[in-house]
Motif scaffolding. Structure first.
Motif, PDB file in Angstrom:
ATOM      1  N   ILE A  49      33.444 -85.703 -85.948  1.00 14.47           N
ATOM      2  CA  ILE A  49      33.480 -85.020 -84.654  1.00 14.47           C
ATOM      3  C   ILE A  49      33.580 -83.513 -84.864  1.00 14.47           C
ATOM      4  CG2 ILE A  49      34.767 -84.712 -82.503  1.00 14.47           C
ATOM      5  CD1 ILE A  49      35.526 -87.586 -82.583  1.00 14.47           C
ATOM      6  N   ARG A  50      34.340 -83.119 -85.878  1.00 12.16           N
ATOM      7  CA  ARG A  50      34.462 -81.683 -86.166  1.00 12.16           C
ATOM      8  C   ARG A  50      33.292 -81.176 -87.001  1.00 12.16           C
ATOM      9  NH1 ARG A  50      38.410 -77.413 -86.352  1.00 12.16           N
ATOM     10  NH2 ARG A  50      38.148 -76.095 -88.189  1.00 12.16           N
ATOM     11  N   TYR A  51      32.771 -82.003 -87.918  1.00 17.65           N
ATOM     12  CA  TYR A  51      31.780 -81.516 -88.872  1.00 17.65           C
ATOM     13  C   TYR A  51      30.428 -82.228 -88.801  1.00 17.65           C
ATOM     14  CZ  TYR A  51      35.546 -78.828 -90.948  1.00 17.65           C
ATOM     15  OH  TYR A  51      36.569 -77.930 -91.150  1.00 17.65           O
ATOM     16  N   ALA A  54      27.055 -81.753 -82.917  1.00 17.83           N
ATOM     17  CA  ALA A  54      26.540 -80.411 -82.634  1.00 17.83           C
ATOM     18  C   ALA A  54      27.522 -79.632 -81.760  1.00 17.83           C
ATOM     19  CB  ALA A  54      25.183 -80.497 -81.955  1.00 17.83           C
ATOM     20  N   PRO A  55      27.641 -78.321 -81.968  1.00 13.56           N
ATOM     21  CA  PRO A  55      28.637 -77.524 -81.246  1.00 13.56           C
ATOM     22  C   PRO A  55      28.390 -77.424 -79.740  1.00 13.56           C
ATOM     23  CG  PRO A  55      27.176 -76.110 -82.530  1.00 13.56           C
ATOM     24  CD  PRO A  55      26.899 -77.514 -82.959  1.00 13.56           C
ATOM     25  N   TYR A 132      25.856 -75.705 -89.633  1.00 17.05           N
ATOM     26  CA  TYR A 132      26.088 -75.153 -88.289  1.00 17.05           C
ATOM     27  C   TYR A 132      27.434 -75.576 -87.711  1.00 17.05           C
ATOM     28  CZ  TYR A 132      23.857 -79.427 -86.161  1.00 17.05           C
ATOM     29  OH  TYR A 132      23.510 -80.701 -85.769  1.00 17.05           O
ATOM     30  N   ASP A 133      28.060 -76.593 -88.308  1.00 16.34           N
ATOM     31  CA  ASP A 133      29.399 -76.987 -87.865  1.00 16.34           C
ATOM     32  C   ASP A 133      30.508 -76.339 -88.687  1.00 16.34           C
ATOM     33  OD1 ASP A 133      29.351 -78.575 -85.550  1.00 16.34           O
ATOM     34  OD2 ASP A 133      28.584 -80.291 -86.658  1.00 16.34           O
ATOM     35  N   ARG A 163      17.462 -79.465 -81.249  1.00 12.76           N
ATOM     36  CA  ARG A 163      18.014 -78.614 -80.192  1.00 12.76           C
ATOM     37  C   ARG A 163      18.609 -77.330 -80.757  1.00 12.76           C
ATOM     38  NH1 ARG A 163      21.173 -82.058 -78.791  1.00 12.76           N
ATOM     39  NH2 ARG A 163      23.120 -81.046 -79.408  1.00 12.76           N
ATOM     40  N   ILE A 164      19.335 -77.445 -81.880  1.00 15.92           N
ATOM     41  CA  ILE A 164      19.926 -76.260 -82.505  1.00 15.92           C
ATOM     42  C   ILE A 164      18.823 -75.323 -82.999  1.00 15.92           C
ATOM     43  CG2 ILE A 164      21.345 -75.423 -84.422  1.00 15.92           C
ATOM     44  CD1 ILE A 164      22.950 -76.770 -82.186  1.00 15.92           C
TER      45      ILE A 164
END
Length: 454
Positions: A49-51, A54-55, A132-133, A163-164
């Protein structure tokens, strides 16, 4: 008075925390009680969830709120920055605990066996997500020079990567991305993203909501070729039997019949195109070759012998995650999982490896959504408790909770705690506050350890 049942959980992602929750809700938690220690390789908890998420998906990251409530329980301790296989081993854990549950998940990219995967400009989606994470163990920069990019795969990870790549850095600035990621995305030259799936719309693994979110950006024009909207009897059965499949298919159909707009970044969703080779020149990606496929009546596809070369300069492989092999545990090399029966780890002989269990993706492979992990954890914990009731768990030599801290201190392991997470959490929120952001993620491991008071 009997002592509490002592359980170690290796991995502080959703699978491990759901296992802790199942233990806390069991009858054993009342009498004789449970004492749970969660070991995590990263300085911070929450795993994928953290890594991996996507943000720009705060809805999914919101699951952390529920996981927080479990880790807040006094029966649970967190030992972060502790690497299984390096800082602590299976025999060590058995000395302190009645049972050990492994929930280490999957963070690596599954192999795609086509020519050209080794070329410069060929990337794994998991590696990109780690960048990106803000994963502390990956490089701080990412090459984003390609104007035309291919993404292989039609699951939610492929959507995240696409998307990123297609959004602007300014669109992502309100999220938790760290400064190095923002600067990297500002230099991103991608204006054309091509997503490839070898089967049809009814076989895509997108979640309906995640698919629709592609169209919410003012900078992304989603384009579907009407010729790619095709169904056979097997596909129609899939739509009728699964509401989510039908919703995905309807969304794709609507996009296929609309006129193309003028948003600056184009995102093409291609179906019935099977990647056969990443094309290279001077060691760099210069294209992608696909074979056109067609449905065979069952929902599967067969090749047509018709090939297309696509003009792209980077390829991202989003074909699935893969777990790392765990020392001292049996391993199924084909599935990338630990062999088990109901969460009980099975040796080559077929016998249960005493007091040792698995749950989550390390058990069943990287399939399903986060919510599916809860049922998996419940089954594993139920079997652990059955073994406990039947007297089949090994008795640890030193079950006292303080013995673990002494052991880590003797090994000179700089571990973080749940109280340390609150400190790191506050530091990240403080970084975001001046910019009106919920948080700015701290990236460097040493900085995370310092802020956590390790």
């Amino acid at each position: 008075m009997p002592r509490p049942l002592r359980v170690a959980i290796v991995g502080a992602g959703p699978a491990g925390i759901y296992a802790a929750d199942a233990l806390l809700k069991s009858d054993v938690a009342a009498e004789p009680g449970v004492s749970i220690d969660i070991f995590e390789r990263m300085p911070a908890p929450f795993g994928l969830i953290r890594y991996g998420v996507a943000p720009d998906h705060p809805r999914i990251k919101g699951i952390i709120t529920a996981l927080h409530q479990v880790l807040d329980k006094p029966q649970v301790r967190l030992f972060g920055n502790v690497d299984y296989g390096t800082d602590v081993h299976l025999d060590d854990l058995r000395a302190f605990y009645d049972g050990v549950i492994f929930s280490t998940g999957a963070m690596a990219d599954r192999e795609l066996r086509i020519p050209g995967v080794e070329l410069n400009g060929s990337f794994g989606a998991a590696d990109f997500a780690s960048w990106y994470d803000g994963h502390p163990d990956v490089p701080r920069t990412w090459p984003l020079e390609a104007e035309k990019v291919a993404v292989l795969g039609v699951g939610n990870v492929a959507l995240d990567v696409s998307r990123i790549l297609a959004k602007t850095a300014d669109e992502l600035l309100p999220t938790e991305i760290p400064p190095n990621v923002f600067e990297g995305l500002k230099a991103n030259k991608a204006v054309e993203i091509h997503v490839f799936g070898r089967r049809g719309p009814a076989q895509a693994k997108f979640s309906p909501m995640e698919l629709r979110e592609l169209d919410h950006s003012p900078n992304i024009e989603v384009i579907v070729n009407p010729e790619d909207i095709d169904y056979d009897a097997g596909s129609i059965d899939q739509r009728r039997s699964n509401k989510q499949v039908d919703m995905v298919a309807k969304t794709l159909e609507n996009w296929a019949i609309r006129d193309t707009g003028d948003r600056p970044h184009k995102l093409f969703l291609h179906f019935f195109e099977s990647p056969v080779e990443i094309l290279g020149e001077d060691g760099k990606v210069v294209g992608l070759r696909t074979e056109r496929t067609e449905l065979d009546g069952t929902g599967n596809v067969k090749g047509t012998g018709e090939f297309t070369d696509w003009d792209v300069n980077a390829v991202y492989r989003a074909v699935g995650y893969l777990s790392d092999k765990l020392p001292k545990l049996p391993w199924d090399i084909d599935s990338g999982t630990v062999p088990d029966a109901g969460g009980r780890v099975l040796q080559e002989s077929g016998e249960h490896l005493d007091s040792t269990y698995v749950t989550g993706w390390i058990r069943r492979g990287p399939v399903g959504l986060i919510g599916h992990t809860k049922g998996d954890a419940n089954e594993t914990v139920a079997n652990l408790l059955e073994d406990f009731a039947g007297g089949r768990l090994q008795t640890p030599a030193t079950p006292e909770p303080e013995a673990v801290e002494s052991f880590l201190a003797e090994r000179e392991v700089r571990f973080t705690t749940w109280e340390g997470w609150y400190k790191l959490d506050a530091a990240e929120k403080a970084l975001g506050e001046p910019q009106g952001r919920a948080r700015v993620k701290i990236v460097e491991r040493e900085d995370m350890l310092r802020e956590s008071g390790a």
